[in-house]
Design a protein around this motif. Structure first.
Motif, short mmCIF file in Angstrom:
data_model
loop_
_atom_site.label_atom_id
_atom_site.label_comp_id
_atom_site.label_asym_id
_atom_site.label_seq_id
_atom_site.Cartn_x
_atom_site.Cartn_y
_atom_site.Cartn_z
N GLN A 142 11.48 4.43 21.36
CA GLN A 142 11.30 3.81 20.40
C GLN A 142 12.64 3.32 19.52
O GLN A 142 12.52 2.87 18.63
N SER A 143 13.79 3.47 20.27
CA SER A 143 14.93 3.09 19.82
C SER A 143 15.31 1.57 19.76
O SER A 143 16.09 0.95 19.33
N GLN A 144 14.31 0.99 20.47
CA GLN A 144 14.60 -0.39 20.21
C GLN A 144 13.93 -1.34 19.25
O GLN A 144 14.29 -2.64 19.17
N PHE A 145 13.30 -0.58 18.30
CA PHE A 145 12.96 -1.15 17.05
C PHE A 145 13.22 -0.48 16.00
O PHE A 145 13.56 0.81 16.00
N ARG A 146 13.05 -1.08 14.88
CA ARG A 146 13.28 -0.32 13.54
C ARG A 146 12.19 -0.95 12.67
O ARG A 146 11.64 -1.95 12.63
N VAL A 147 11.97 0.25 11.81
CA VAL A 147 10.81 -0.23 10.79
C VAL A 147 11.64 -0.78 9.64
O VAL A 147 12.56 -0.28 9.06
N ILE A 148 11.42 -2.05 9.30
CA ILE A 148 12.16 -2.70 8.05
C ILE A 148 11.23 -2.75 7.01
O ILE A 148 11.81 -3.11 5.85
N GLY A 149 9.90 -2.60 7.19
CA GLY A 149 9.16 -2.68 5.82
C GLY A 149 8.11 -1.79 6.02
O GLY A 149 7.51 -1.53 7.07
N ALA A 150 7.57 -1.30 4.84
CA ALA A 150 6.34 -0.19 5.13
C ALA A 150 5.74 -0.22 3.64
O ALA A 150 6.37 -0.22 2.70
N ALA A 151 4.42 -0.36 3.95
CA ALA A 151 3.52 -0.15 2.45
C ALA A 151 2.28 0.39 2.86
O ALA A 151 1.66 0.47 3.99
N THR A 152 1.64 1.16 1.90
CA THR A 152 0.40 1.85 2.09
C THR A 152 -0.38 1.33 0.87
O THR A 152 0.16 1.11 -0.36
N THR A 153 -1.62 1.26 1.01
CA THR A 153 -2.43 0.74 -0.35
C THR A 153 -3.79 1.61 -0.20
O THR A 153 -4.25 1.95 1.22
N ARG A 154 -4.27 2.02 -1.24
CA ARG A 154 -5.63 2.53 -0.93
C ARG A 154 -6.67 1.54 -0.26
O ARG A 154 -6.89 0.47 -0.63
N SER A 155 -7.55 2.06 0.53
CA SER A 155 -8.48 1.11 1.43
C SER A 155 -9.69 1.02 0.69
O SER A 155 -10.09 1.84 -0.21
N ARG A 156 -10.02 -0.01 0.55
CA ARG A 156 -11.19 -0.30 -0.22
C ARG A 156 -11.99 -1.09 0.86
O ARG A 156 -11.90 -1.87 1.58
N GLY A 157 -13.39 -0.84 0.83
CA GLY A 157 -14.32 -1.69 1.80
C GLY A 157 -14.27 -1.16 3.19
O GLY A 157 -14.88 -1.77 4.16
N VAL A 158 -13.65 0.10 3.49
CA VAL A 158 -13.72 0.59 4.82
C VAL A 158 -14.45 1.80 4.70
O VAL A 158 -14.24 2.58 3.88
N ARG A 159 -15.53 2.04 5.65
CA ARG A 159 -16.06 3.39 5.46
C ARG A 159 -16.23 3.76 7.13
O ARG A 159 -16.53 3.01 7.99
N PHE A 160 -16.02 4.90 7.07
CA PHE A 160 -16.33 5.51 8.69
C PHE A 160 -15.39 4.99 9.79
O PHE A 160 -15.52 4.76 10.84
N GLY A 161 -14.20 4.24 9.10
CA GLY A 161 -13.37 3.65 9.93
C GLY A 161 -13.81 2.33 10.48
O GLY A 161 -13.15 1.57 11.34
N GLU A 162 -14.61 1.77 9.82
CA GLU A 162 -15.23 0.21 10.32
C GLU A 162 -15.21 -0.40 8.85
O GLU A 162 -15.39 0.01 7.88
N VAL A 163 -14.92 -1.68 8.89
CA VAL A 163 -15.09 -2.72 7.98
C VAL A 163 -16.56 -2.68 7.39
O VAL A 163 -17.52 -3.00 8.02
N ASP A 164 -16.58 -2.36 6.09
CA ASP A 164 -17.76 -2.30 5.43
C ASP A 164 -18.08 -3.56 4.41
O ASP A 164 -19.23 -4.17 4.34
N ALA A 165 -16.94 -3.88 3.68
CA ALA A 165 -17.07 -5.00 2.68
C ALA A 165 -15.82 -5.86 3.02
O ALA A 165 -14.82 -5.40 2.76
N MET A 166 -16.35 -6.99 3.55
CA MET A 166 -15.12 -7.93 4.06
C MET A 166 -14.17 -8.23 3.17
O MET A 166 -12.88 -8.18 3.39
N GLN A 167 -14.69 -8.69 1.84
CA GLN A 167 -13.71 -9.26 0.94
C GLN A 167 -12.75 -7.98 0.57
O GLN A 167 -11.47 -8.26 0.41
#
Lengths: 298, 444
Positions: free
Chosen positions: B59-84
């Motif tokens: 993993q030394s050959q790459f570097r994380v240069i950006g990270a973001a997290t957002t609250r998930s909406r429209g995903v249930r049970f790990g599957e897309v539930d509401a597309m928009q």
């Protein structure tokens, strides 16, 4: 379940998600090419547009030119850069005033406006000037150092007497021979190209020096030495100085040239030939006849 | 299946293109949060500033240069539930990560935790008749695997050769160049629901991104949170996510089984919400602040204000003891773990030489979980955190990010899958030169 009916904007809680357009715009702005364009291209374009619209008016252009000119002149005409006088060194008299005449200067003048190379060329264009050095010296003086051509001989070319220096370059003219009796006279076609040889001959005359009137180039290949009393020494093309030395030796041994000889022909080293004057040959023939007659009497 | 084979190949090409460009995003589409990391690849050992510390797991050959997290909406049970909604959430995460990285990302590698993964063990045989095993033989033996009928509406997500055997010698990692008679292979194939993949694919496409790879969340979190000897000797990684709990079993550094339980932290939250009659957001907050699974005498006395804004003083001043909260949470956690246990039993986990179990994912942060898990799953349980990678922000090093971090490892050096090998000759188009050469070889 989320309501499927479209609600009014005010009722919708805050949504952190970017709009589709905003998202696309941000991605566009992060594209390297677009970024470079925005960072460099747009400012450059803006500056270009502003300046173009300003200079579209001719009075603006003229004002800018005038301003630049004024600034330039103000700088160039500071007293530190002004040249007040001309100093000519190396020559004096007529040549110095000639040099001063060919330099087109009105003092005071800014040293930025002086064309030193042009002035040097103008000075060197004079016949009597061998080389010139021009520089702006201290105290606002334009220093011109002239080294004049030193004439080593007089060259007669179609009844005009010219001064000629060691390189064969004409450096002036004189009216009569008597003006420069110190210089040897040379003549003949192509003589000016062999000044060194002529001078060597002239210097080699030694005891005959007072009698030499000049050296003449004959047929562009050999020299004659002309003495007074219309005597002529014809020298060969090869080794003229050696032949001259032989004549000087003969002369000092037998006073040959004091006799009634018109031409000493040394062109053939094996067989030097003399031509006597007409009277001398008549007199000699007469003497021979007398001797013959005397012999017949006995 | 051939269709997916081609699309997986296309994704590999896309990944290669992304590597050349040097920037790729990884996207963990989870039920509770969507995490996006932007990676920059600059070649091996680029960021090594001092001697002595060697590269870790590549993993030394790459570097994380950006990270973001957002609250998930429209995903249930790990599957897309509401597309928009999902699309918006992905957009939010991608935009924030791009902004942090200050670079445009075009390729994304995604993982999904749900979609009912199902594992199959396949084996194939090829007669090489005393010749040397070539690249072509390997692809042929994999093509010879008899694929079970996994259903029309399912796609192959992973198909990894786990083991090669040449005659009586088994456990070969790379049989190329060896001489033998019969080449056999064991392959692990993971299938998921087609619709779930298609929905995710469509959401990512709607964000103007190209999908450069797809992975199972259980697999990648196992890659990041299992240490090397656990992967070698045999271990199971339990990724306690928001909407589903992923299970992956590793052996000899290969994933040999993966599954998912359709229960997770959100079910715990909804239990609290229902049990205490409070909104979900408050329930989530109370769970993360005061949650636990082992009650002590102290917890009876610790009262939690659960609040409310109805205006009714009695209602808004309710309190609950922590013991009560634990009493609500524990049965659900136990239920999840029991379900995991049954899946592990079904997979034959007890036959592995080492039965290490690693709990990771956001749900593994519940205090006292390891005690409960060791009662249900067995003695060798530990809490796992993802590997540390270059440039990962402090906020993203917790166990909740194990699948995102695992996805970075997957992006950096993916394991060879079926579609990474040469296309077997009989799959070539009818007029291919290779096919003609093979015909001559077989018939001369």
């Amino acid at each position: 379940m989320r309501s499927l009916i479209r609600r009014r904007k005010k009722d919708v809680p805050y949504d952190p998600a970017p709009s589709r357009l905003g998202y696309r715009y941000q991605r566009l702005m992060l594209t390297p090419g677009i970024r470079t364009t925005m960072r460099i291209g747009v400012p450059v374009l803006l500056i270009a547009a502003i300046s173009a619209s300003y200079f579209a008016h001719s009075e603006n252009r003229a004002a800018l030119t005038a301003r630049i000119e004024a600034a330039k002149r103000g700088f160039q005409e500071r007293p530190q850069f002004m040249v007040q006088e001309l100093q000519i060194t190396g020559v004096a008299g007529a040549l110095a005033s000639d040099v001063a005449d060919v330099l087109p200067l009105t003092f005071p003048v800014s040293s930025f406006e002086l064309d030193l190379e042009g002035m040097r060329k103008a000075a060197e264009a004079l016949e009597a000037v061998k080389s010139a050095r021009v520089r702006v010296g201290q105290d606002g003086a334009l220093e011109v150092h002239v080294s004049p051509r030193v004439p080593v001989a007089l060259w007669r070319d179609a009844n005009v007497l010219r001064l000629i220096d060691a390189d064969g370059v004409v450096s002036g003219r004189v009216q009569t021979r008597s003006e420069r009796l110190d210089l040897p006279l040379i003549a003949g076609d192509g003589a000016e190209q062999h000044i060194a040889q002529a001078l060597a001959l002239f210097n080699g005359t030694g005891p005959l020096r007072d009698r030499v009137r000049g050296v003449v180039r004959m047929g562009e290949r050999r020299w004659d030495i002309v003495l007074d009393r219309d005597q002529r020494i014809l020298l060969p093309a090869e080794g003229p100085v050696a032949a001259l030395n032989r004549i000087i030796a003969l002369n000092s041994a037998q006073d040959m040239l004091k006799r009634d000889v018109v031409i000493v022909d040394m062109r053939n080293a094996q067989r030097p030939t003399l031509r006597m004057s007409e009277e001398a040959s008549l007199a000699m023939r007469r003497g021979v006849e007398i001797q013959i007659n005397n012999g017949a009497d006995e | 299946m051939g269709d997916l084979y081609d699309s997986q190949r296309a994704m590999r090409q896309m990944r290669k293109a992304a590597m050349q460009r040097g920037v790729v995003a990884v996207l963990d589409v989870g039920s509770s949060k969507i995490a996006c990391l932007v990676l920059r690849f600059d070649g091996p050992e680029r960021f090594r500033d001092a001697d002595g510390v060697g590269s870790m797991a590549g993993q030394s050959q790459f570097r994380v240069i950006g990270a973001a997290t957002t609250r998930s909406r429209g995903v249930r049970f790990g599957e897309v539930d509401a597309m928009q909604e999902t699309e918006r959430a992905i957009r939010t995460a991608i935009q924030a990560a791009q902004k942090m990285a200050d670079v445009r990302v075009d390729h994304v590698i995604a993982c999904l935790s749900g979609a009912r993964p199902r594992s199959y063990g396949l084996d194939g045989t090829l007669d090489v008749s005393g010749g040397m095993v070539t690249e072509q033989d390997i692809s042929q033996v994999m093509a010879n695997c008899d694929v079970p009928d996994y259903g029309m509406d399912r796609e192959v997500l992973h198909a990894q050769p786990v083991n090669f055997a040449l005659d009586h010698r088994s456990g070969l990692a790379d049989p190329r160049g060896q001489i033998g008679n019969t080449l056999t292979t064991d392959m692990h194939m993971l299938t998921v629901d087609t619709t779930a993949i298609q929905n995710l694919f469509y959401c990512i496409k709607r964000c103007d991104l190209e999908l450069a790879g797809l992975a199972s969340s259980a697999y990648v979190s196992g890659m990041s949170s299992l240490v090397e000897d656990e992967q070698e000797l045999g271990a199971a990684c339990i990724d306690l996510g928001g909407g589903s709990t992923g299970i992956s079993i590793f052996m000899k550094k290969q994933m040999i089984y993966a599954d998912a339980v359709r229960m997770g932290g959100e079910h715990v939250t909804s239990d609290i919400s229902m049990g205490l009659q409070i909104p979900t957001a408050t329930a989530e907050r109370i769970k993360t602040f005061y949650g636990g699974v082992v009650a002590t005498g102290m917890d009876d006395r610790e009262m939690i204000e659960i609040g409310g804004d109805t205006g009714d003083w009695e209602h808004d001043r309710r309190t609950v003891s922590r013991a009560e909260l634990i009493g609500i949470m524990r049965p659900r956690v136990e239920e999840i773990l029991e379900e995991v246990r049954s899946r592990l039993d079904a997979a034959g986990f007890e036959h592995l030489p080492s039965q290490q179990i690693v709990l990771t994912g956001g749900g593994s942060q519940i205090p006292g979980l390891d005690g409960v898990a060791s009662k249900i799953l067995g003695q060798q349980v530990r809490l796992g955190r993802p590997l540390r990678v270059q440039g990962l922000p402090q906020a993203a090093i917790g166990p909740a990010f194990s699948s995102a971090v695992g996805l970075t490892l997957f992006a950096a050096n993916p394991q060879d899958e079926w579609w990474d090998f040469e296309i077997p000759a009989d799959r070539y188009p009818a007029r291919s030169l290779k096919r003609a050469v093979k015909w001559f070889k077989d018939n001369w």
